[in-house]
Write a protein that holds these residues in place. Sequence first.
Motif, mmCIF file in Angstrom:
data_model
loop_
_atom_site.group_PDB
_atom_site.id
_atom_site.type_symbol
_atom_site.label_atom_id
_atom_site.label_comp_id
_atom_site.label_asym_id
_atom_site.label_seq_id
_atom_site.Cartn_x
_atom_site.Cartn_y
_atom_site.Cartn_z
ATOM 1 N N GLY A 103 6.714 3.783 10.043
ATOM 2 C CA GLY A 103 6.572 5.352 9.748
ATOM 3 C C GLY A 103 6.401 6.244 11.061
ATOM 4 N N GLU A 104 5.422 7.082 11.384
ATOM 5 C CA GLU A 104 5.327 7.837 12.379
ATOM 6 C C GLU A 104 4.561 7.404 13.592
ATOM 7 O OE1 GLU A 104 4.269 11.537 10.986
ATOM 8 O OE2 GLU A 104 6.093 12.089 9.955
ATOM 9 N N GLU A 105 3.951 5.997 13.216
ATOM 10 C CA GLU A 105 3.085 5.821 14.193
ATOM 11 C C GLU A 105 3.762 5.218 15.405
ATOM 12 O OE1 GLU A 105 0.191 4.714 16.521
ATOM 13 O OE2 GLU A 105 -0.538 5.372 14.563
ATOM 14 N N SER B 299 9.695 -0.168 9.677
ATOM 15 C CA SER B 299 8.837 0.361 8.745
ATOM 16 C C SER B 299 7.398 0.577 9.238
ATOM 17 C CB SER B 299 8.546 -0.714 7.626
ATOM 18 O OG SER B 299 9.891 -1.059 6.937
ATOM 19 N N THR C 34 10.943 3.676 12.792
ATOM 20 C CA THR C 34 11.233 4.087 11.249
ATOM 21 C C THR C 34 11.986 2.648 10.812
ATOM 22 O OG1 THR C 34 11.447 6.159 11.902
ATOM 23 C CG2 THR C 34 12.747 5.580 9.809
ATOM 24 N N SER D 133 0.828 -1.115 -0.026
ATOM 25 C CA SER D 133 0.059 -0.145 0.001
ATOM 26 C C SER D 133 0.685 1.476 -0.136
ATOM 27 C CB SER D 133 -1.005 -0.089 1.352
ATOM 28 O OG SER D 133 -0.118 0.197 2.310
ATOM 29 N N GLU D 134 0.328 2.305 -0.164
ATOM 30 C CA GLU D 134 1.052 3.755 -0.112
ATOM 31 C C GLU D 134 1.943 3.905 1.123
ATOM 32 O OE1 GLU D 134 0.188 8.605 -0.749
ATOM 33 O OE2 GLU D 134 -1.388 6.913 -1.160
ATOM 34 N N GLN D 135 0.963 3.795 2.256
ATOM 35 C CA GLN D 135 1.727 3.989 3.578
ATOM 36 C C GLN D 135 2.892 3.037 3.623
ATOM 37 O OE1 GLN D 135 0.860 6.484 6.156
ATOM 38 N NE2 GLN D 135 2.940 5.414 6.730
ATOM 39 N N GLU D 136 2.497 1.502 3.370
ATOM 40 C CA GLU D 136 3.828 0.609 3.650
ATOM 41 C C GLU D 136 4.664 1.068 2.768
ATOM 42 O OE1 GLU D 136 1.082 -3.349 4.602
ATOM 43 O OE2 GLU D 136 1.288 -2.929 2.257
ATOM 44 N N THR D 137 4.625 1.548 1.371
ATOM 45 C CA THR D 137 5.645 1.963 0.536
ATOM 46 C C THR D 137 6.312 2.992 1.075
ATOM 47 O OG1 THR D 137 4.228 1.229 -1.489
ATOM 48 C CG2 THR D 137 6.262 2.797 -1.702
ATOM 49 N N GLU D 138 5.811 4.086 1.767
ATOM 50 C CA GLU D 138 6.451 5.003 2.381
ATOM 51 C C GLU D 138 7.262 4.675 3.491
ATOM 52 O OE1 GLU D 138 3.791 8.161 3.581
ATOM 53 O OE2 GLU D 138 3.196 8.595 1.684
ATOM 54 N N ASN D 139 7.224 3.491 4.417
ATOM 55 C CA ASN D 139 7.521 3.165 5.421
ATOM 56 C C ASN D 139 8.971 2.491 4.747
ATOM 57 O OD1 ASN D 139 5.535 3.914 7.252
ATOM 58 N ND2 ASN D 139 4.653 1.857 7.295
#
Length: 717
Positions: free
Chosen positions: A635-637, A633, A630, A572-578
């Motif tokens: 992200g900011e969560e 993976s 980070t 997904s988009e979020q997983e890709t950013e991570n």
Amino acid sequence: MAVTTQAKERQANPVAPKVQMAKVALIGNPNSGKTSLFNQLTGLNQKVGNFPGVTVDKKTGVCQLAARQKVQIIDLPGTYSLYPKSLDERVVINLLYDVSSTHQPDLVIVTADASNLKRNLLLFTQLADLQIPAVLALNMVDVAEAEGVKIDVQALQEQLGVPVIPVNARTGTGMAALKIIMSQQLQPTQENFYTIPDALHAVVGPIKERFGLRNDYLALHYAHQARGLKFLKEADITWLEQLLEQEAFHSNTLQANETIARYTRINELLLDVVRVEKADKDEKFSNRLDQILTHKVFGYLIFFTILFLVFQAVFSWASYPMDLIDEGIAGLNSLIQENFSGPLVNLLTEGVIAGLGGVLIFIPQIALLFAFIAVLEETGYMARVTFMMDRIMRKFGLNGKSVVPLISGVACAVPAIMSARTIENWKDRMITIFVTPLMSCSARIPVYTVLIALVVPDTYYLGFLNLQGIVLMGLYLLGFLAAIFSALLLKVLLKARERSYFIMEFPVYKMPRWKNVGLTIFEKSKTFVLEAGKVIVAVSIVLWVLASYGPGNSFETAEERALEQAEAANLSEQETENLVSSLQLESSYAGIVGRSIEPAIRPLGYDWKIGIALLTSFAAREVFVGTMSTIYSIGEEENVSTIKNKLMSEKDENGDPFFTPARAFSLMVFYLFAMQCISTLAIVRRETKSWTWPMAQLVYMSGLAYVMAFITYQIFS
């Protein structure tokens, strides 16, 4: 006084260079109201430096005497006499006895407690015999009168031969009269309070001749204080010691004889000055209160209850302004990033502003902690606490006053170390500063929470004892034991010439002077922001650079590789950013360093990813959670359950769960012992005026953390 002399020099020579401001030194016994008088005279016109050659703070300020007349006020450490017993007290004699120094005061204001005038006059008579222009500020006259003590100020002034000004340093009464006297040209008293025995002139004469001294009593102190006078050359000290040996100079015996002679003279002059009208008075309120507050059982219970309430207040009340500061910094970053872009913007937001936030977020804790400490000091209760705890703490090389920094360290080591300034003895203060960071501070809580939730079952015993809570309490207890036994080790290793004395006079209980409390909060907060803040911001910028750039083109191509992997895995988009964030971190200088240190941390059960978290955590321990987020993976969560689930799914090279109890407990123990706080190192540097102590802390605590984490990993493996 030099103020008038300087004015005449300017009239005679209008083009003469600007002369320095006249210096006025405040000196007095502890608890005589000297610091309150300093605050009254200077207000916010204060600054903190350090005396030449020592690590003791020098508080100076400017006092406005008239429209065009100012003087510099120097607040000297409290002392009972000119025969010092500690490093702080030696500051006084080194300032007064160096006749060639530009720091010598033009006038001395001796602050005396009117309710205990006899003891306070010992220091005054010693200063008077040095022939230094002086004023006696007679403080707490109202307290003396309440106790039935009447002082004839005019008669006292005639007996001493110097101006005597009744003042109330808490309310400001008498400040105008004191300033008028300070603006005048004063001469030393003509009274002589101690006659040097004829037998000592064989010592005094040669000393006066060698050092160019005019005062016999000052020459006598050169003999008494030979090794304590830092401004003397080694050759001069050797000459003095040879002279003293030749003349069979017995310093301790002579000091005792002098003190007896001075008190005999003081008793004689007080007969005509002091009148006690209330004899056989009922037990004072303070003494009745002390029967409860210093009780051998109830006293400790009351003290620990107060500490618990203070800790709870600092921990809970500070959270609201800290959250506001955190949200404000985050909002400012978001505002800048929404309107601007580029490497400089990233440096500003993720480096400078983030580092600044790491400085400002400590202010609420510092302000609240020192507010409570100031109130306890002002009321007189802190003197009782140090008395009660001294016997226990001294067995471990600490001091009764070490209790407050150690307990405060559970909230934050930065203000806790700053509060160690109240410890007069150099050795006790250094040991306290050194071991305080071993107390588990609030920054460790995110680390403990994540790792405990990962490997400790959420089960209860007896219906109310939570296993995870027991483990958390065990970590705090382990930190306390480490601090105590490290102090015991330092007690053996650390050598100091001065012996640790504990002489304490209990001041009467009184309402705090809120102006002094406010000044304390302002001064401590300002000192932290200006001194420690510079180091924190600088290191934050360095860490940002290391995590944001990498060698060659590996960092730039990390995003392309991440996108290819994401497309192949249909992320997904979020997983890709991570995934992009994770690969970029691995390719950065920080990631490369993590890989390079992996062989060293392998025995602890760690891999390179944990190595990065360890490195970034040296800025601040709480960075661990964000770094792990980070790396894995997320992200900011930073939700604990999310991190827990992800870490639980992490596998090692054999396909087994990576975060076993052995690794988790090893990590907890490492974070418990390691010195991973740049702000703490910065404040230790400021408090000790040397990089030796913070570097020794870094090496000792890091080594201890490594060894204990290794042992923990082997035990649980």
